[in-house]
Motif scaffolding. Structure first.
Motif, PDB file in Angstrom:
ATOM      1  N   GLY A 135       0.842  -1.217  -0.120  1.00 10.71           N
ATOM      2  CA  GLY A 135       0.093  -0.179   0.371  1.00 10.71           C
ATOM      3  C   GLY A 135       1.226   1.190   0.053  1.00 10.71           C
ATOM      4  O   GLY A 135       1.795   1.278  -0.210  1.00 10.71           O
ATOM      5  N   THR A 136      -0.334   2.370   0.145  1.00 12.67           N
ATOM      6  CA  THR A 136       1.133   3.792   0.205  1.00 12.67           C
ATOM      7  C   THR A 136       0.163   4.287   1.542  1.00 12.67           C
ATOM      8  O   THR A 136      -0.479   4.076   1.800  1.00 12.67           O
ATOM      9  N   VAL A 137       1.089   5.212   1.955  1.00 15.99           N
ATOM     10  CA  VAL A 137       0.658   6.316   2.949  1.00 15.99           C
ATOM     11  C   VAL A 137      -0.305   7.098   2.198  1.00 15.99           C
ATOM     12  O   VAL A 137       0.453   7.796   1.430  1.00 15.99           O
ATOM     13  N   THR A 138      -1.218   7.564   3.229  1.00 13.90           N
ATOM     14  CA  THR A 138      -2.046   8.794   2.979  1.00 13.90           C
ATOM     15  C   THR A 138      -1.305   9.578   3.965  1.00 13.90           C
ATOM     16  O   THR A 138      -0.605   9.785   4.344  1.00 13.90           O
ATOM     17  N   GLY A 139      -2.124  10.867   3.533  1.00 17.93           N
ATOM     18  CA  GLY A 139      -2.253  11.877   3.455  1.00 17.93           C
ATOM     19  C   GLY A 139      -1.921  12.114   5.258  1.00 17.93           C
ATOM     20  O   GLY A 139      -2.178  11.362   5.895  1.00 17.93           O
ATOM     21  N   PRO A 140      -1.571  13.140   6.070  1.00 15.04           N
ATOM     22  CA  PRO A 140      -1.150  13.314   7.653  1.00 15.04           C
ATOM     23  C   PRO A 140      -2.639  13.184   8.315  1.00 15.04           C
ATOM     24  O   PRO A 140      -4.139  13.430   7.947  1.00 15.04           O
ATOM     25  N   THR A 141      -2.402  12.914   9.157  1.00 19.47           N
ATOM     26  CA  THR A 141      -3.663  12.864  11.086  1.00 19.47           C
ATOM     27  C   THR A 141      -3.457  13.273  11.093  1.00 19.47           C
ATOM     28  O   THR A 141      -2.474  13.627  11.936  1.00 19.47           O
ATOM     29  N   PRO A 142      -4.667  13.805  12.573  1.00 23.26           N
ATOM     30  CA  PRO A 142      -4.508  14.833  13.513  1.00 23.26           C
ATOM     31  C   PRO A 142      -3.496  13.522  14.400  1.00 23.26           C
ATOM     32  O   PRO A 142      -3.246  14.128  15.444  1.00 23.26           O
ATOM     33  N   HIS A 143      -3.242  12.329  14.660  1.00 16.62           N
ATOM     34  CA  HIS A 143      -2.876  11.347  14.843  1.00 16.62           C
ATOM     35  C   HIS A 143      -1.279  11.944  14.877  1.00 16.62           C
ATOM     36  O   HIS A 143      -0.678  11.872  16.248  1.00 16.62           O
ATOM     37  N   CYS A 144      -0.726  12.380  14.334  1.00 20.40           N
ATOM     38  CA  CYS A 144       0.444  12.910  14.348  1.00 20.40           C
ATOM     39  C   CYS A 144       0.903  14.012  13.428  1.00 20.40           C
ATOM     40  O   CYS A 144       0.305  14.483  13.117  1.00 20.40           O
ATOM     41  N   PRO A 145       2.172  14.593  14.477  1.00 22.11           N
ATOM     42  CA  PRO A 145       2.140  16.092  14.228  1.00 22.11           C
ATOM     43  C   PRO A 145       2.334  16.308  12.399  1.00 22.11           C
ATOM     44  O   PRO A 145       3.151  17.686  11.982  1.00 22.11           O
ATOM     45  N   ARG A 146       3.137  15.346  11.642  1.00 23.44           N
ATOM     46  CA  ARG A 146       3.200  15.216  10.091  1.00 23.44           C
ATOM     47  C   ARG A 146       2.893  14.217   9.867  1.00 23.44           C
ATOM     48  O   ARG A 146       2.645  12.945  11.009  1.00 23.44           O
ATOM     49  N   ALA A 147       3.115  13.349   8.319  1.00 22.79           N
ATOM     50  CA  ALA A 147       3.142  12.646   7.667  1.00 22.79           C
ATOM     51  C   ALA A 147       3.626  10.989   8.627  1.00 22.79           C
ATOM     52  O   ALA A 147       4.810  11.640   8.348  1.00 22.79           O
ATOM     53  N   CYS A 148       2.499  10.483   9.001  1.00 24.09           N
ATOM     54  CA  CYS A 148       3.280   9.365   9.347  1.00 24.09           C
ATOM     55  C   CYS A 148       2.211   7.887   8.599  1.00 24.09           C
ATOM     56  O   CYS A 148       1.671   8.057   8.623  1.00 24.09           O
ATOM     57  N   LEU A 149       3.844   6.566   9.181  1.00 22.40           N
ATOM     58  CA  LEU A 149       2.936   5.334   9.201  1.00 22.40           C
ATOM     59  C   LEU A 149       2.902   5.116  10.121  1.00 22.40           C
ATOM     60  O   LEU A 149       3.898   5.050  11.752  1.00 22.40           O
ATOM     61  N   HIS A 150       1.175   4.354  11.035  1.00 23.88           N
ATOM     62  CA  HIS A 150       1.096   4.290  12.164  1.00 23.88           C
ATOM     63  C   HIS A 150       1.748   2.900  12.442  1.00 23.88           C
ATOM     64  O   HIS A 150       1.165   1.581  11.471  1.00 23.88           O
ATOM     65  N   TRP A 151       2.862   1.401  12.758  1.00 23.24           N
ATOM     66  CA  TRP A 151       2.860   0.439  12.393  1.00 23.24           C
ATOM     67  C   TRP A 151       2.436  -0.573  14.247  1.00 23.24           C
ATOM     68  O   TRP A 151       3.018   0.220  14.892  1.00 23.24           O
ATOM     69  N   GLY A 152       1.513  -1.087  13.579  1.00 22.00           N
ATOM     70  CA  GLY A 152       0.956  -1.523  14.559  1.00 22.00           C
ATOM     71  C   GLY A 152       1.626  -3.355  14.420  1.00 22.00           C
ATOM     72  O   GLY A 152       2.022  -4.064  14.084  1.00 22.00           O
ATOM     73  N   LEU A 153       1.663  -4.124  16.204  1.00 19.59           N
ATOM     74  CA  LEU A 153       2.159  -5.798  16.321  1.00 19.59           C
ATOM     75  C   LEU A 153       1.315  -6.419  17.398  1.00 19.59           C
ATOM     76  O   LEU A 153       1.299  -5.914  18.457  1.00 19.59           O
ATOM     77  N   ARG A 154      -0.167  -7.561  16.709  1.00 19.68           N
ATOM     78  CA  ARG A 154      -0.270  -7.711  18.008  1.00 19.68           C
ATOM     79  C   ARG A 154       0.023  -8.909  18.271  1.00 19.68           C
ATOM     80  O   ARG A 154      -0.019 -10.076  16.446  1.00 19.68           O
ATOM     81  N   ARG A 155      -0.564 -10.108  19.230  1.00 18.80           N
ATOM     82  CA  ARG A 155      -0.559 -11.552  18.987  1.00 18.80           C
ATOM     83  C   ARG A 155      -2.401 -11.759  19.564  1.00 18.80           C
ATOM     84  O   ARG A 155      -2.205 -11.431  21.162  1.00 18.80           O
ATOM     85  N   GLY A 156      -2.912 -12.710  19.267  1.00 21.28           N
ATOM     86  CA  GLY A 156      -4.566 -12.265  19.646  1.00 21.28           C
ATOM     87  C   GLY A 156      -4.519 -11.148  20.524  1.00 21.28           C
ATOM     88  O   GLY A 156      -4.225  -9.863  19.631  1.00 21.28           O
ATOM     89  N   ASP A 157      -5.132 -10.983  21.469  1.00 28.03           N
ATOM     90  CA  ASP A 157      -5.107  -9.450  21.896  1.00 28.03           C
ATOM     91  C   ASP A 157      -4.092  -8.955  22.193  1.00 28.03           C
ATOM     92  O   ASP A 157      -4.597  -7.856  23.011  1.00 28.03           O
ATOM     93  N   THR A 158      -2.900  -9.062  22.623  1.00 25.69           N
ATOM     94  CA  THR A 158      -2.037  -8.473  23.262  1.00 25.69           C
ATOM     95  C   THR A 158      -1.207  -7.980  22.676  1.00 25.69           C
ATOM     96  O   THR A 158      -0.656  -7.666  21.044  1.00 25.69           O
ATOM     97  N   TYR A 159      -1.147  -6.379  22.704  1.00 23.04           N
ATOM     98  CA  TYR A 159      -0.181  -5.466  21.475  1.00 23.04           C
ATOM     99  C   TYR A 159       0.920  -5.502  22.366  1.00 23.04           C
ATOM    100  O   TYR A 159       1.181  -5.716  23.241  1.00 23.04           O
ATOM    101  N   LEU A 160       1.959  -5.720  21.632  1.00 26.44           N
ATOM    102  CA  LEU A 160       3.610  -5.738  20.942  1.00 26.44           C
ATOM    103  C   LEU A 160       3.848  -4.601  20.595  1.00 26.44           C
ATOM    104  O   LEU A 160       3.419  -3.932  19.713  1.00 26.44           O
ATOM    105  N   ASN A 161       5.673  -4.271  20.570  1.00 28.56           N
ATOM    106  CA  ASN A 161       6.121  -4.025  20.791  1.00 28.56           C
ATOM    107  C   ASN A 161       6.728  -4.045  19.103  1.00 28.56           C
ATOM    108  O   ASN A 161       7.556  -5.036  18.496  1.00 28.56           O
ATOM    109  N   PRO A 162       6.447  -3.744  17.948  1.00 32.33           N
ATOM    110  CA  PRO A 162       6.646  -3.758  16.229  1.00 32.33           C
ATOM    111  C   PRO A 162       8.356  -4.097  16.083  1.00 32.33           C
ATOM    112  O   PRO A 162       8.531  -4.035  15.767  1.00 32.33           O
ATOM    113  N   LEU A 163       8.535  -2.965  16.951  1.00 37.73           N
ATOM    114  CA  LEU A 163      10.430  -2.542  16.164  1.00 37.73           C
ATOM    115  C   LEU A 163      11.133  -4.059  17.015  1.00 37.73           C
ATOM    116  O   LEU A 163      12.148  -4.107  16.882  1.00 37.73           O
TER     117      LEU A 163
END
Length: 182
Positions: A135-163
């Motif tokens: 895919g491609t990143v779309t325009g800026p959102t209120p979530h970030c001070p400038r355009a960004c990609l929010h990258w997440g990671l989960r195992r089941g219902d548990t959120y983990l550090n994607p780094l």
């Protein structure tokens, strides 16, 4: 002299064993990193990213926190799959494009990465390879001070550090000779 050399090595070990993006002095350990411990090499989802906001796990399931990392990426930046898997969701959530990929061979339940805001370039059920543009990143959102990609990671219902998915070269400790102790 030998004790001094080993003490210098220990000081060096304490100063270099930190996670990229972690607080200075944070130990390199799976527990501290939120490491899900998959066995494959991983790649960044966008080229040469700057982490704008790190992972801040919530203290409770519905509490405040940051359930991923924000990577600086201008609108139009290609987003790549960090590992092979199958697209489990490609669509809009709360007005933003979201893509979710269930990663292969990562246990039960499998790890799942998410990317937003993006325009998905693949459909639900598609098999993807590591490094494939999804895919491609779309325009800026209120979530970030400038355009960004929010990258997440989960195992089941548990959120983990994607780094924790990134391929890191293991640390190698070598003796430090003739270095005075601090």
């Amino acid at each position: 002299m030998r004790a001094k050399r080993w003490a210098s090595t220990a000081v060096l070990a304490l100063t270099v064993l930190t996670l990229p993006g972690a607080a200075p002095g944070a130990p390199l350990s799976p527990a501290a990193a939120g490491t899900p411990a998959p066995a494959a090499v991983r790649n960044w989802p966008v080229p040469r990213p700057t982490v704008l906001r790190g992972w801040e796990p919530p203290p409770a399931p519905y509490a405040r926190g940051h359930r991923g990392v924000d990577l600086a990426a201008p609108s139009g930046t290609p987003v790549r799959a960090v590992a092979p898997g199958r697209v489990s969701f490609a669509g809009r959530v709360a007005g933003r494009g979201v893509l979710s990929i269930e990663l292969k061979n990562t246990g039960t339940p499998p790890l799942r990465t998410t990317y937003e805001p993006i325009t998905p370039g693949v459909k639900k059920g598609a098999e993807v390879t590591a490094g494939q543009v999804v895919g491609t990143v779309t325009g800026p959102t209120p979530h970030c001070p400038r355009a960004c990609l929010h990258w997440g990671l989960r195992r089941g219902d548990t959120y983990l550090n994607p780094l924790s998915l990134l391929n890191r070269v293991p640390s190698r400790l070598l003796p430090v000779l003739d270095v005075p102790l601090p």
